[in-house]
Each structure stands twice: as C-alpha cells, then as structure tokens.
Design a protein around this motif. Structure first.
Motif, short mmCIF file in Angstrom:
data_model
loop_
_atom_site.label_atom_id
_atom_site.label_comp_id
_atom_site.label_asym_id
_atom_site.label_seq_id
_atom_site.Cartn_x
_atom_site.Cartn_y
_atom_site.Cartn_z
N GLU A 267 0.96 -1.15 0.15
CA GLU A 267 -0.07 0.09 -0.05
C GLU A 267 0.86 1.31 -0.04
N VAL A 268 1.92 1.12 0.73
CA VAL A 268 3.06 2.32 0.74
C VAL A 268 3.41 2.75 -0.79
N ILE A 269 3.75 1.51 -1.48
CA ILE A 269 4.21 1.50 -2.71
C ILE A 269 3.03 1.96 -3.61
N SER A 270 2.00 1.52 -3.47
CA SER A 270 0.97 2.08 -4.25
C SER A 270 0.61 3.42 -4.04
N ILE A 271 0.84 4.13 -3.06
CA ILE A 271 0.58 5.57 -2.60
C ILE A 271 1.56 6.18 -3.66
N LEU A 272 2.86 5.91 -3.33
CA LEU A 272 3.85 6.73 -4.41
C LEU A 272 3.58 6.40 -5.83
N GLN A 273 3.33 5.42 -6.32
CA GLN A 273 3.00 5.13 -7.75
C GLN A 273 1.54 5.94 -8.14
N GLU A 274 0.62 5.99 -7.24
CA GLU A 274 -0.54 6.88 -7.48
C GLU A 274 -0.33 8.21 -7.49
N GLU A 275 0.82 8.73 -6.87
CA GLU A 275 0.94 9.94 -6.94
C GLU A 275 2.25 10.67 -7.92
N GLY A 276 2.65 9.81 -8.78
CA GLY A 276 3.40 9.96 -9.97
C GLY A 276 5.00 9.69 -9.52
N ALA A 277 5.06 8.60 -8.75
CA ALA A 277 6.65 8.31 -8.50
C ALA A 277 6.87 6.79 -9.03
N GLU A 278 7.92 6.43 -9.43
CA GLU A 278 8.03 5.09 -9.64
C GLU A 278 9.13 4.62 -8.87
N VAL A 279 8.80 3.52 -8.05
CA VAL A 279 9.67 3.06 -7.03
C VAL A 279 10.73 2.32 -7.68
N VAL A 280 12.20 2.69 -7.29
CA VAL A 280 13.24 1.99 -7.99
C VAL A 280 13.60 1.14 -7.07
N SER A 281 13.75 1.22 -5.93
CA SER A 281 14.04 0.17 -4.90
C SER A 281 13.47 0.32 -3.64
N SER A 282 13.45 -0.87 -2.82
CA SER A 282 12.83 -0.76 -1.66
C SER A 282 13.66 -1.99 -0.82
N SER A 283 13.55 -1.73 0.55
CA SER A 283 14.21 -2.79 1.33
C SER A 283 13.79 -2.39 2.72
N PHE A 284 13.51 -3.63 3.58
CA PHE A 284 13.36 -3.51 4.91
C PHE A 284 14.21 -4.33 5.62
N SER A 285 14.44 -4.03 7.19
CA SER A 285 14.99 -4.94 7.93
C SER A 285 14.59 -4.65 9.28
N THR A 286 14.71 -5.68 10.21
CA THR A 286 14.27 -5.72 11.60
C THR A 286 15.12 -5.77 12.28
N VAL A 287 15.20 -5.08 13.47
CA VAL A 287 16.15 -4.95 14.64
C VAL A 287 15.25 -4.80 15.95
N GLY A 288 15.33 -5.96 16.58
CA GLY A 288 14.89 -5.91 17.86
C GLY A 288 13.31 -5.96 17.53
N ASP A 289 12.39 -5.07 18.10
CA ASP A 289 11.31 -4.77 17.88
C ASP A 289 10.86 -3.96 17.08
N LYS A 290 11.82 -3.20 16.22
CA LYS A 290 11.43 -2.32 15.04
C LYS A 290 11.64 -2.66 13.76
N VAL A 291 10.93 -2.36 12.75
CA VAL A 291 10.98 -2.54 11.51
C VAL A 291 11.24 -1.33 10.62
N PHE A 292 12.50 -1.25 9.92
CA PHE A 292 12.99 -0.21 9.20
C PHE A 292 12.63 -0.59 7.76
N HIS A 293 11.91 0.48 7.19
CA HIS A 293 11.52 0.14 5.46
C HIS A 293 12.45 1.19 4.94
N SER A 294 12.96 1.31 3.90
CA SER A 294 13.60 2.27 3.09
C SER A 294 13.13 2.08 1.60
#
Length: 181
Positions: free
Chosen positions: A128-155
C-alpha cells in the motif's frame, strides 16, 4: 674544411632522423589516443578527420568524462550524507524510543526517499505504501526492510515519472501518515 662540412652534414642527418622518429612516435600516440574515443562520440567517420580534429574530439571527450566524474562524486557524497542521516535517525529512534511509527520523506528533486520505522505490532501493507507513491506519480526504484529488535525499518527510493509534473511530497506524506497511523 671538408671535415667541417661532413660533420655538419652528419648532424643534419641526425637531426632529420631524430625529427622523423619524433613525428612517427607522435603519430602513433595520436592514433592510440583517437582509438580510445568511442566511435559513437565522433559524428563523422574517424578516417575522414584530420589529426587535429581527432585531438579536438579526444580533448572534448576527456572534458566530458571529467564532468561525469565530478557529477558521480557529488552524488556519492550526497548518498553518504543521506546514509549518515538515516543511520542517525535510526540510532535516535532506538535511543529515544519515540512513538512509532515514524515517517521521514526526503524530496531531492526527481528522487524521493521514504524511511518508515514501525514496531512489530503495527501491521500495514507495505504494498500500500508503494501504491501511494505510484498513484502520486513516482516510480519505485528500490525498496528494502530490516528488523532490529522490535522495530521494522523500511526504506524506499522512488523517482518521479514525469519530471515536468513532479510529485507533491506533502500530499504523499499526508497519505502515508493516514495509512500508517
């Protein structure tokens, strides 16, 4: 007197030989330099160009390569500073224990970087995050995520599809906040 003329003739011959060898060497070096310039860079055929024209094309090609190196070094420094800022944001988030989720959106002209930090308990669809970017006129080039402890980091790194139109980043941020919160 004959000795003087024969020695002067010998020095003339030596000078001529030295000059001929120098010209042959220079011609070889010019040919080698011209062969390093890609054929698509030179508009007319290389065979039809004079040696001076070939040197001019080589010089302008070298200048173009220098400019490209400077651009890439600038992008590299920019990426390093962004990476440093992202690492600082992650460190601060872990240290302070701020309220999650946390959204950071950076607008760099035609490039948009979204950093999203959430807890394991906060469920939302990454698509859904990626869809929002695409709907607003951006093309996703790369995405990643990692989990550290109880937190999830999305880029997410996105690029503007149509540079003349651009992307309204405040609207993207608002929609992402509505989705995540």
């Amino acid at each position: 007197m004959k000795k003087i003329s024969s020695s002067s003739e010998a020095s003339k011959v030596d000078r001529k030989t030295v000059e001929r060898n120098r010209r042959i060497q220079m011609k070889g070096l010019c040919f080698k330099l011209a062969s390093l310039v890609p054929p698509h860079y030179i508009k007319p055929s290389k065979d039809m160009l004079s040696q001076l024209d070939q040197l001019d094309y080589a010089a302008s090609y070298i200048k173009q390569l220098r400019e490209r190196i400077e651009q890439l070094e600038g992008r590299k420094e920019e990426a390093r500073s962004l990476d440093t800022n992202s690492n600082k944001m992650i460190h601060d988030t872990m240290k302070i224990g701020s309220k999650l989720p946390l959204i950071d959106l950076k607008d760099m002209g035609s490039i948009i970087e979204v950093s999203l930090i959430s807890g394991l308990h906060k469920n939302f669809m990454f698509s859904e995050v990626i869809s929002i970017l695409q709907e607003e006129g951006a093309e996703v080039v790369s995405s990643s995520f990692s989990t550290v402890g109880d937190k999830v980091f999305h880029s997410i790194h996105a690029q503007v599809k149509i540079s003349r139109v651009g992307v309204e980043t405040s609207r993207v941020l608002q929609r992402l906040q509505e989705l995540v919160f």
